[in-house]
Design a protein around this motif. Sequence first.
Motif, PDB file in Angstrom:
ATOM      1  N   GLY A  72       0.826  -1.199   0.000  1.00 21.01           N
ATOM      2  CA  GLY A  72       0.000   0.000   0.000  1.00 21.01           C
ATOM      3  C   GLY A  72       0.862   1.250   0.000  1.00 21.01           C
ATOM      4  O   GLY A  72       1.901   1.299   0.660  1.00 21.01           O
ATOM      5  N   LEU A  73       0.439   2.258  -0.743  1.00 17.61           N
ATOM      6  CA  LEU A  73       1.189   3.507  -0.866  1.00 17.61           C
ATOM      7  C   LEU A  73       1.446   4.161   0.485  1.00 17.61           C
ATOM      8  O   LEU A  73       2.545   4.656   0.761  1.00 17.61           O
ATOM      9  N   SER A  74       0.432   4.158   1.359  1.00 25.69           N
ATOM     10  CA  SER A  74       0.575   4.878   2.628  1.00 25.69           C
ATOM     11  C   SER A  74       1.624   4.250   3.543  1.00 25.69           C
ATOM     12  O   SER A  74       2.120   4.905   4.459  1.00 25.69           O
ATOM     13  N   ALA A  75       1.997   3.000   3.297  1.00 20.09           N
ATOM     14  CA  ALA A  75       3.069   2.387   4.080  1.00 20.09           C
ATOM     15  C   ALA A  75       4.405   3.059   3.813  1.00 20.09           C
ATOM     16  O   ALA A  75       5.320   2.985   4.640  1.00 20.09           O
ATOM     17  N   HIS A  76       4.515   3.731   2.680  1.00 21.34           N
ATOM     18  CA  HIS A  76       5.768   4.392   2.299  1.00 21.34           C
ATOM     19  C   HIS A  76       5.713   5.895   2.505  1.00 21.34           C
ATOM     20  O   HIS A  76       6.745   6.537   2.714  1.00 21.34           O
ATOM     21  N   THR A  77       4.531   6.480   2.462  1.00 19.36           N
ATOM     22  CA  THR A  77       4.399   7.930   2.605  1.00 19.36           C
ATOM     23  C   THR A  77       3.892   8.347   3.973  1.00 19.36           C
ATOM     24  O   THR A  77       4.026   9.508   4.355  1.00 19.36           O
ATOM     25  N   GLY A  78       3.272   7.397   4.707  1.00 20.84           N
ATOM     26  CA  GLY A  78       2.557   7.746   5.924  1.00 20.84           C
ATOM     27  C   GLY A  78       1.178   8.292   5.580  1.00 20.84           C
ATOM     28  O   GLY A  78       0.936   8.732   4.451  1.00 20.84           O
ATOM     29  N   ALA A  79       0.282   8.259   6.542  1.00 21.09           N
ATOM     30  CA  ALA A  79      -1.070   8.783   6.340  1.00 21.09           C
ATOM     31  C   ALA A  79      -1.751   8.927   7.683  1.00 21.09           C
ATOM     32  O   ALA A  79      -1.571   8.091   8.574  1.00 21.09           O
ATOM     33  N   GLY A  80      -2.527   9.981   7.834  1.00 19.89           N
ATOM     34  CA  GLY A  80      -3.280  10.170   9.057  1.00 19.89           C
ATOM     35  C   GLY A  80      -4.449   9.209   9.145  1.00 19.89           C
ATOM     36  O   GLY A  80      -4.987   8.766   8.128  1.00 19.89           O
ATOM     37  N   ASN A  81      -4.845   8.885  10.361  1.00 16.60           N
ATOM     38  CA  ASN A  81      -6.001   8.020  10.623  1.00 16.60           C
ATOM     39  C   ASN A  81      -5.842   6.619  10.050  1.00 16.60           C
ATOM     40  O   ASN A  81      -6.825   5.923   9.807  1.00 16.60           O
ATOM     41  N   ARG A  82      -4.597   6.200   9.838  1.00 18.69           N
ATOM     42  CA  ARG A  82      -4.358   4.885   9.247  1.00 18.69           C
ATOM     43  C   ARG A  82      -3.179   4.176   9.923  1.00 18.69           C
ATOM     44  O   ARG A  82      -2.450   3.422   9.267  1.00 18.69           O
ATOM     45  N   ALA A  83      -3.000   4.371  11.189  1.00 18.55           N
ATOM     46  CA  ALA A  83      -1.859   3.761  11.865  1.00 18.55           C
ATOM     47  C   ALA A  83      -1.867   2.249  11.697  1.00 18.55           C
ATOM     48  O   ALA A  83      -0.813   1.621  11.494  1.00 18.55           O
ATOM     49  N   HIS A  84      -3.055   1.636  11.789  1.00 19.94           N
ATOM     50  CA  HIS A  84      -3.144   0.181  11.660  1.00 19.94           C
ATOM     51  C   HIS A  84      -2.840  -0.287  10.243  1.00 19.94           C
ATOM     52  O   HIS A  84      -2.106  -1.257  10.036  1.00 19.94           O
ATOM     53  N   VAL A  85      -3.389   0.426   9.239  1.00 19.43           N
ATOM     54  CA  VAL A  85      -3.176   0.050   7.841  1.00 19.43           C
ATOM     55  C   VAL A  85      -1.731   0.278   7.432  1.00 19.43           C
ATOM     56  O   VAL A  85      -1.098  -0.571   6.783  1.00 19.43           O
ATOM     57  N   VAL A  86      -1.180   1.441   7.792  1.00 20.43           N
ATOM     58  CA  VAL A  86       0.213   1.752   7.451  1.00 20.43           C
ATOM     59  C   VAL A  86       1.153   0.718   8.059  1.00 20.43           C
ATOM     60  O   VAL A  86       2.082   0.226   7.403  1.00 20.43           O
ATOM     61  N   THR A  87       0.922   0.379   9.308  1.00 24.03           N
ATOM     62  CA  THR A  87       1.772  -0.600   9.984  1.00 24.03           C
ATOM     63  C   THR A  87       1.685  -1.965   9.317  1.00 24.03           C
ATOM     64  O   THR A  87       2.697  -2.633   9.082  1.00 24.03           O
ATOM     65  N   ALA A  88       0.475  -2.392   9.006  1.00 28.28           N
ATOM     66  CA  ALA A  88       0.290  -3.707   8.377  1.00 28.28           C
ATOM     67  C   ALA A  88       0.943  -3.771   7.004  1.00 28.28           C
ATOM     68  O   ALA A  88       1.633  -4.749   6.670  1.00 28.28           O
ATOM     69  N   LYS A  89       0.750  -2.740   6.207  1.00 29.42           N
ATOM     70  CA  LYS A  89       1.313  -2.748   4.859  1.00 29.42           C
ATOM     71  C   LYS A  89       2.835  -2.578   4.878  1.00 29.42           C
ATOM     72  O   LYS A  89       3.541  -3.129   4.019  1.00 29.42           O
ATOM     73  N   ALA A  90       3.353  -1.833   5.845  1.00 31.44           N
ATOM     74  CA  ALA A  90       4.811  -1.760   5.993  1.00 31.44           C
ATOM     75  C   ALA A  90       5.361  -3.124   6.392  1.00 31.44           C
ATOM     76  O   ALA A  90       6.435  -3.545   5.936  1.00 31.44           O
ATOM     77  N   THR A 137      -4.180  14.184  -0.670  1.00 30.07           N
ATOM     78  CA  THR A 137      -2.901  14.852  -0.470  1.00 30.07           C
ATOM     79  C   THR A 137      -1.814  14.383  -1.433  1.00 30.07           C
ATOM     80  O   THR A 137      -0.759  14.997  -1.518  1.00 30.07           O
ATOM     81  N   HIS A 138      -2.054  13.288  -2.158  1.00 34.28           N
ATOM     82  CA  HIS A 138      -1.078  12.788  -3.120  1.00 34.28           C
ATOM     83  C   HIS A 138      -1.583  12.999  -4.539  1.00 34.28           C
ATOM     84  O   HIS A 138      -2.766  12.858  -4.808  1.00 34.28           O
ATOM     85  N   GLN A 139      -0.672  13.350  -5.410  1.00 33.25           N
ATOM     86  CA  GLN A 139      -1.010  13.539  -6.810  1.00 33.25           C
ATOM     87  C   GLN A 139      -0.062  12.719  -7.675  1.00 33.25           C
ATOM     88  O   GLN A 139       1.110  12.527  -7.339  1.00 33.25           O
ATOM     89  N   THR A 140      -0.564  12.247  -8.807  1.00 37.59           N
ATOM     90  CA  THR A 140       0.287  11.486  -9.717  1.00 37.59           C
ATOM     91  C   THR A 140       1.019  12.429 -10.668  1.00 37.59           C
ATOM     92  O   THR A 140       0.563  13.541 -10.930  1.00 37.59           O
ATOM     93  N   ARG A 141       2.155  11.984 -11.174  1.00 37.75           N
ATOM     94  CA  ARG A 141       2.860  12.747 -12.203  1.00 37.75           C
ATOM     95  C   ARG A 141       2.178  12.588 -13.558  1.00 37.75           C
ATOM     96  O   ARG A 141       2.291  13.454 -14.411  1.00 37.75           O
ATOM     97  N   THR A 142       1.494  11.500 -13.741  1.00 36.70           N
ATOM     98  CA  THR A 142       0.837  11.254 -15.025  1.00 36.70           C
ATOM     99  C   THR A 142      -0.464  12.022 -15.180  1.00 36.70           C
ATOM    100  O   THR A 142      -1.008  12.123 -16.273  1.00 36.70           O
TER     101      THR A 142
END
Length: 250
Positions: A144-162, A206-211
């Motif tokens: 998951g992207l947020s595992a690499h960028t961090g994200a608010g309100n997602r401590a459980h998801v970020v931790t799991a995906k990291a 908060t994230h935008q793609t280059r494409t």
Amino acid sequence: MSKELAGKVAIVTGAGRNIGRAIALTLAEAGAAILVGARSNRAEADAVAREIEASGEKALVHTGDVVDPKSVQAMAEATLNAFGRIDILVNNAALRREKSFAEMDYAEWRAILDVTLDGAFHCTKACLAALRQSGSGRIVNIGGLSAHTGAGNRAHVVTAKAGIVGFTRALATELAADGITVNCVVPGLISTPLPKDQPEPAHHVTHQTRTGERGKPEDVAAAVRFLCGPGARYITGQAIHANGGAYFSG
């Protein structure tokens, strides 16, 4: 396109919808027989299996929770009974919820880790002997992207995906001698239907793609297909990002 996975058998968890569905259909397009795994929605899983069978490939459905080792073992056994082998495991099943850490209780924390991390553990354990026998086993974990960028309100998801990235690297090291490659595909800003009561993840704003566009589930599936094929035999232990340039790994 070539049938580079002809004769191979793949298990895809969380395959009833969205990215998991796209992965199952794409691997079938490459010639693999597919075990379509779903937690409880049999109708969705059956629909995916029918699509695969309509394309001329073989499919089997298993419903059960990846948190339950007995259900996971039954999934692996059903695959072996039907197809005689397991060559590819895609650990896609996951929960993605949002809640502030201050308001999160332990049960909510544990629910995310149970499915994402423990589920990948149970599935890999159940399939490991067959993957070793394959001689060219492939494990692809979905990050998951947020595992690499961090994200608010997602401590459980970020931790799991990291944790999934760490799991990938550990297994890649340990299973290389068995001819098994282990990689992680990291989706980012992928357009998928959401339940009516579920808002779009806050970090998507908060994230935008280059494409300049959001990705499709098929964009993630294409990366998985490549990693499962013979052209990726020398790639292991990697986190491959499919995010339109929303995040540059290094």
